[in-house]
Design a protein around this motif. Structure first.
Motif, mmCIF file in Angstrom:
data_model
loop_
_atom_site.group_PDB
_atom_site.id
_atom_site.type_symbol
_atom_site.label_atom_id
_atom_site.label_comp_id
_atom_site.label_asym_id
_atom_site.label_seq_id
_atom_site.Cartn_x
_atom_site.Cartn_y
_atom_site.Cartn_z
ATOM 1 N N VAL A 1 0.839 -1.193 0.000
ATOM 2 C CA VAL A 1 0.000 0.000 0.000
ATOM 3 C C VAL A 1 0.879 1.249 0.000
ATOM 4 O O VAL A 1 0.633 2.199 -0.752
ATOM 5 N N ALA A 2 1.937 1.243 0.827
ATOM 6 C CA ALA A 2 2.801 2.423 0.913
ATOM 7 C C ALA A 2 3.470 2.715 -0.434
ATOM 8 O O ALA A 2 3.496 3.854 -0.898
ATOM 9 N N PHE A 3 3.995 1.673 -1.070
ATOM 10 C CA PHE A 3 4.650 1.869 -2.359
ATOM 11 C C PHE A 3 3.619 2.283 -3.407
ATOM 12 O O PHE A 3 3.860 3.163 -4.233
ATOM 13 N N GLY A 4 2.433 1.659 -3.333
ATOM 14 C CA GLY A 4 1.341 2.001 -4.251
ATOM 15 C C GLY A 4 0.940 3.463 -4.124
ATOM 16 O O GLY A 4 0.694 4.139 -5.121
ATOM 17 N N MET A 5 0.918 3.975 -2.888
ATOM 18 C CA MET A 5 0.498 5.366 -2.708
ATOM 19 C C MET A 5 1.528 6.334 -3.283
ATOM 20 O O MET A 5 1.171 7.393 -3.789
ATOM 21 N N VAL B 1 -6.785 2.708 -8.055
ATOM 22 C CA VAL B 1 -6.826 1.246 -8.028
ATOM 23 C C VAL B 1 -5.571 0.680 -8.687
ATOM 24 O O VAL B 1 -4.945 -0.253 -8.177
ATOM 25 N N GLY B 2 -5.172 1.285 -9.811
ATOM 26 C CA GLY B 2 -3.987 0.808 -10.530
ATOM 27 C C GLY B 2 -2.733 0.904 -9.668
ATOM 28 O O GLY B 2 -1.925 -0.021 -9.633
ATOM 29 N N SER B 3 -2.573 2.020 -8.945
ATOM 30 C CA SER B 3 -1.351 2.140 -8.142
ATOM 31 C C SER B 3 -1.336 1.132 -7.003
ATOM 32 O O SER B 3 -0.309 0.530 -6.716
ATOM 33 N N LEU B 4 -2.503 0.965 -6.353
ATOM 34 C CA LEU B 4 -2.536 -0.020 -5.269
ATOM 35 C C LEU B 4 -2.275 -1.414 -5.822
ATOM 36 O O LEU B 4 -1.570 -2.220 -5.225
ATOM 37 N N PHE B 5 -2.841 -1.677 -7.016
ATOM 38 C CA PHE B 5 -2.640 -2.992 -7.627
ATOM 39 C C PHE B 5 -1.152 -3.228 -7.899
ATOM 40 O O PHE B 5 -0.595 -4.265 -7.537
ATOM 41 N N VAL B 6 -0.494 -2.236 -8.533
ATOM 42 C CA VAL B 6 0.936 -2.420 -8.860
ATOM 43 C C VAL B 6 1.768 -2.546 -7.586
ATOM 44 O O VAL B 6 2.618 -3.431 -7.471
ATOM 45 N N GLY C 1 18.831 7.598 -14.557
ATOM 46 C CA GLY C 1 18.088 6.373 -14.850
ATOM 47 C C GLY C 1 16.877 6.196 -13.968
ATOM 48 O O GLY C 1 15.984 5.416 -14.276
ATOM 49 N N ALA C 2 16.813 6.957 -12.852
ATOM 50 C CA ALA C 2 15.653 6.859 -11.965
ATOM 51 C C ALA C 2 14.389 7.322 -12.690
ATOM 52 O O ALA C 2 13.279 6.870 -12.386
ATOM 53 N N ASP C 3 14.560 8.225 -13.678
ATOM 54 C CA ASP C 3 13.401 8.722 -14.422
ATOM 55 C C ASP C 3 12.695 7.602 -15.204
ATOM 56 O O ASP C 3 11.480 7.467 -15.168
ATOM 57 N N LEU C 4 13.498 6.768 -15.870
ATOM 58 C CA LEU C 4 12.910 5.685 -16.665
ATOM 59 C C LEU C 4 12.318 4.614 -15.769
ATOM 60 O O LEU C 4 11.279 4.032 -16.068
ATOM 61 N N GLU C 5 12.999 4.354 -14.661
ATOM 62 C CA GLU C 5 12.511 3.357 -13.716
ATOM 63 C C GLU C 5 11.103 3.713 -13.242
ATOM 64 O O GLU C 5 10.193 2.886 -13.229
ATOM 65 N N ILE C 6 10.931 4.997 -12.878
ATOM 66 C CA ILE C 6 9.641 5.444 -12.363
ATOM 67 C C ILE C 6 8.616 5.534 -13.484
ATOM 68 O O ILE C 6 7.455 5.182 -13.308
ATOM 69 N N LEU C 7 9.058 5.966 -14.670
ATOM 70 C CA LEU C 7 8.121 6.093 -15.789
ATOM 71 C C LEU C 7 7.495 4.734 -16.110
ATOM 72 O O LEU C 7 6.290 4.635 -16.372
ATOM 73 N N THR C 8 8.304 3.679 -16.088
ATOM 74 C CA THR C 8 7.791 2.339 -16.386
ATOM 75 C C THR C 8 6.681 1.970 -15.404
ATOM 76 O O THR C 8 5.613 1.491 -15.809
ATOM 77 N N LEU C 9 6.941 2.193 -14.113
ATOM 78 C CA LEU C 9 5.937 1.853 -13.109
ATOM 79 C C LEU C 9 4.686 2.718 -13.276
ATOM 80 O O LEU C 9 3.566 2.232 -13.171
ATOM 81 N N ALA C 10 4.893 4.027 -13.560
ATOM 82 C CA ALA C 10 3.753 4.925 -13.716
ATOM 83 C C ALA C 10 2.911 4.515 -14.919
ATOM 84 O O ALA C 10 1.678 4.560 -14.876
ATOM 85 N N LEU C 11 3.561 4.102 -15.993
ATOM 86 C CA LEU C 11 2.811 3.659 -17.179
ATOM 87 C C LEU C 11 2.002 2.417 -16.842
ATOM 88 O O LEU C 11 0.835 2.298 -17.246
ATOM 89 N N ALA C 12 2.605 1.487 -16.086
ATOM 90 C CA ALA C 12 1.869 0.286 -15.697
ATOM 91 C C ALA C 12 0.631 0.676 -14.892
ATOM 92 O O ALA C 12 -0.466 0.141 -15.111
ATOM 93 N N VAL C 13 0.803 1.637 -13.982
ATOM 94 C CA VAL C 13 -0.319 2.084 -13.143
ATOM 95 C C VAL C 13 -1.467 2.607 -13.999
ATOM 96 O O VAL C 13 -2.615 2.179 -13.855
ATOM 97 N N ILE D 1 2.587 9.808 -8.765
ATOM 98 C CA ILE D 1 3.167 9.926 -10.103
ATOM 99 C C ILE D 1 2.118 9.610 -11.155
ATOM 100 O O ILE D 1 1.942 10.334 -12.134
ATOM 101 N N GLY D 2 1.414 8.501 -10.912
ATOM 102 C CA GLY D 2 0.412 8.053 -11.883
ATOM 103 C C GLY D 2 -0.709 9.065 -12.064
ATOM 104 O O GLY D 2 -1.168 9.302 -13.180
ATOM 105 N N SER D 3 -1.149 9.701 -10.954
ATOM 106 C CA SER D 3 -2.275 10.626 -11.075
ATOM 107 C C SER D 3 -1.865 11.833 -11.901
ATOM 108 O O SER D 3 -2.666 12.359 -12.678
ATOM 109 N N GLY D 4 -0.606 12.255 -11.772
ATOM 110 C CA GLY D 4 -0.132 13.374 -12.575
ATOM 111 C C GLY D 4 -0.140 13.014 -14.058
ATOM 112 O O GLY D 4 -0.592 13.783 -14.905
#
Lengths: 411, 282
Positions: free
Chosen positions: B11-15, B240-245, B214-226, B20-23
């Motif tokens: 949940v913490a990581f999802g939040m 829901v997507g962020s909590l799921f991921v 490289g942290a930018d791409l790492e986060i972008l991948t997760l945000a896209l998944a969300v 990022i995802g909401s933006g």
């Protein structure tokens, strides 16, 4: 008679100008990542090399140096292209640098075929100097990955007195080889590895892996390298593990560059490497002082690797009178060379072209406001074969995810 | 206990991912463009926040610096560049891709390649213990703060006049313009808000994740998944997507550490096969 005298004078004049002409330069090709994620590592290595050249007024074995630097972007393909260029168009006498093991593996065939003496400064893949070693390749910088894991396994069992440990390591060649070497020596000294956890390279969040660590162990061996080492150590503390289970591992975790960013989470970590900026010997004290004066930062093992490799090449060239025309002779000269006055201690090569060097056990301590890797124990003159017979050692497969098998896992 | 820890972590990581995802989702909503430079806001927010917080010894000032700077960056990107290519989606996506590369190189130039990590502020360091359950206080703080941001976003979007205008502009920009909504101004504002959220995530994330090239791409991948799982442009979908991921990532890695990427990319593929626009996509 007059003509003869004139002729003599002419000959003397020609001989004089030839004698006064500067000797042709030694051409050294240096390949390392200088852009991208690994750029800082490549830069530290290059700084060390340049510091040595500055001290010798850009000369090796008293010949001027043409030092050609190429960026391989940490890619094996690019490295191979650059090496071809250095050989075919710059006509280098020898190659050095090379941080990426994959790049080093990829170039083995070419350097042997073209007979290019290659002095590896960092790449640690075990088999570069074990099974299938290239004839024209020697390794000075770091040694083999498992080389500094064997003594550490021994130390963990005999000196730290750990009986049961869990390991957590990057799921790629370095992690496999390092943990494999640790496990073999640790279990031979009476310890048991009861869990082996592999994490994908560059994990963002280690918390799920930390949750899997069994709590009934004496310590956790963490082999996480690169920029994520910072977050691994931070997260290990964050989840309250530091207070209960000591964290030990390879010295990458507490590299001098990382220590600048770390705080209380790093104090007390016991790690191992062939170098520490806090080493107490006259050559290292001078090296640290000169490095700081020139680059305004503390040298790490990469900086030492560049410096010691340059020093090694210089001494090897001196043995062949500065001539690299007979390349096989140059390799032989390196194989017989012993250098005592390097920052990291005495160096020589083993029968397989890999460095034999001291391995240090270090503990992170706060000295004044800064953290440093204080040396608490020294294993002198450690070879990549540790205490084993080389031929027997090489009959085993290279250390991997599943070798040695985890016979105590889950017990 | 193992499970409680895993779920709390997830949940913490999802939040954090939600910020990022909401933006990303907000920007897509008003611009109809997947902003590939979104990870760059995270990166720059993290670097600036780390630098300012370390220099001033104030985490709050670090947050302020990261948020304000990325917001300004968002405004400049949107008004000076993206807006000129209104409706040309391919050109806009390529432009954001260009910004991603440009900002990555610029960051490498400014901050160098050495990884950095911000100290956890004293008040938030340590962990909360309840029986055998141990949880880092800082992660609890991230979860609560992100939940507050989520609530605020929801209230603004669903309960205010501004929110109604945004929804109108998303559904039918021309009609909204005709009814007196200043759509370009609104788009800029939403773009800035989306960028600021990523910048905020960068500052908040840097004490536990650190920041490096490289942290930018790492986060972008997760945000896209969300946003792909939740449905691009949908607010509840992003949550829901962020909590799921977050949960799938944590539980998957803990149960099948060898299959860590499959753990959330496989469910993502499955969801897309059944609902190509994501769980809440329209």
């Amino acid at each position: 008679m007059r003509w003869a005298l004139l002729g003599l004078a002419l000959v003397a004049l020609i001989a004089g100008t030839v004698g006064a002409a500067p000797p042709s330069p030694v051409v050294v090709g240096f390949v390392a990542p200088l852009t991208g994620v690994f750029a800082p590592t490549g830069q530290d290595l290059l700084n060390g090399f340049n510091l040595y050249l500055a001290k010798t007024q850009q000369r090796l074995a008293n010949r001027p140096v043409r030092f050609i630097v190429e960026d391989d972007q940490f890619s094996p393909e690019v490295a191979l292209t650059k090496i071809r260029k250095l050989h075919e168009s710059d006509r280098v006498h020898l190659l050095t640098g090379i941080i990426n093991s994959a790049a080093a593996y990829a170039m083995r065939g070419y350097i042997d075929q073209q007979a290019i003496p290659t002095v590896i400064a960092v790449a640690g893949g075990d088999d570069l100097t074990q099974r299938g070693r290239a004839r024209f390749l020697v390794r000075i910088g770091w040694g083999a990955s498992s080389q500094f894991a064997h003594p550490f396994g021994d130390y963990a069992a005999r000196q730290l007195g750990y009986r049961r440990v869990a390991t957590l390591a990057d799921d790629f060649a370095f992690g496999h080889e390092w943990i494999g070497g640790f496990q073999r020596a640790f279990e031979e000294a009476g310890g048991r590895v009861v869990a082996k956890i592999w994490t994908p390279l560059g994990s963002a969040d280690f918390s799920p892996y930390l949750a899997r660590i069994p709590r009934d162990v004496d310590a956790v061996v963490g082999a996480v390298v690169g920029p994520v080492a910072l977050r691994f150590v931070r997260q290990y503390q964050e989840f309250g593990l530091r207070d209960r289970l000591p964290l030990i591992g390879p010295g990458h975790m507490t590299d001098e560059v990382n220590l600048l960013q770390m705080g209380p989470e790093a104090v007390g970590l016991v790690t191992t490497l062939h170098y520490s900026a806090a080493l107490e010997n006259q050559w290292n004290r001078t090296f640290v002082q000169e490095y700081r004066a020139r680059f305004n930062k503390i040298p790490n093992a990469y900086a030492d690797a560049g410096y010691s490799t340059a020093l090694w090449i210089d001494r090897a060239l001196q043995r062949v009178g500065g001539q690299v025309t007979d390349r096989a002779a140059f390799i032989r000269a390196m194989e017989g060379l012993v250098v005592a006055d390097t920052p990291r201690g005495p160096l020589r090569l083993d029968s397989h072209g890999n460095i034999v060097q001291n391995i240090y056990i270090r503990r992170v301590e706060r000295v004044g406001t800064a953290l440093q890797n204080s040396v608490i124990h020294t294993y002198p003159n450690v070879s990549q074969f540790w205490t084993y017979n080389a031929a027997e050692f090489l009959r085993n497969p290279v250390y991997s995810r599943d070798y040695p098998p985890c016979q105590f896992c889950g017990r | 206990m193992f499970w409680i820890t895993l779920v709390a972590n997830g949940v913490a990581f999802g939040m954090l991912l939600f910020l990022i995802g909401s933006g990303l989702s907000l920007i897509f909503g008003v611009m109809r463009v997947v902003n590939l430079a979104h990870g760059s806001y995270y990166l720059i927010g993290a670097y600036l926040g780390t630098g300012v917080a370390a220099a001033t010894n104030s985490f709050l000032l670090g947050i302020a610096a990261g948020v304000v700077a990325t917001m300004l960056l968002g405004v400049v990107m949107q008004t000076a560049f993206l807006e000129r290519f209104g409706g040309q989606i391919l050109a806009q996506v390529l432009l954001t891709m260009g910004f991603l590369l440009l900002l990555a190189d610029l960051s490498l130039w400014v901050w160098g390649g050495t990884p950095q990590i911000l100290a956890i502020p004293d008040a938030l360091s340590g962990s909360v213990r309840a029986g055998g359950f141990v949880f880092p206080r800082y992660r609890l703080f991230i979860s609560l703060l992100s939940a507050l941001v989520a609530l605020a976003l929801y209230l603004v979007l669903e309960r205010t006049r501004l929110g109604a205008q945004v929804r109108a502009a998303v559904d039918d920009p021309e009609m909204a313009q005709g009814l007196g909504v200043n759509v370009p101004r609104l788009s800029t504002a939403m773009f800035a808000l989306g960028a600021a959220l990523a910048g905020l995530a960068g500052v908040l994330g840097s004490p536990i994740l650190g920041v490096f090239p490289g942290a930018d791409l790492e986060i972008l991948t997760l945000a896209l998944a969300v946003v792909i799982i939740g449905g691009l442009g949908s607010f509840p979908g992003t949550l829901v997507g962020s909590l799921f991921v977050g949960l799938a990532d944590n539980i998957g890695k803990a149960l099948f550490p060898e299959l860590s990427y499959i753990a959330f990319f496989a469910p993502m593929a499955l969801i897309l096969a059944v609902r190509p626009r994501g769980l809440f996509g329209r």
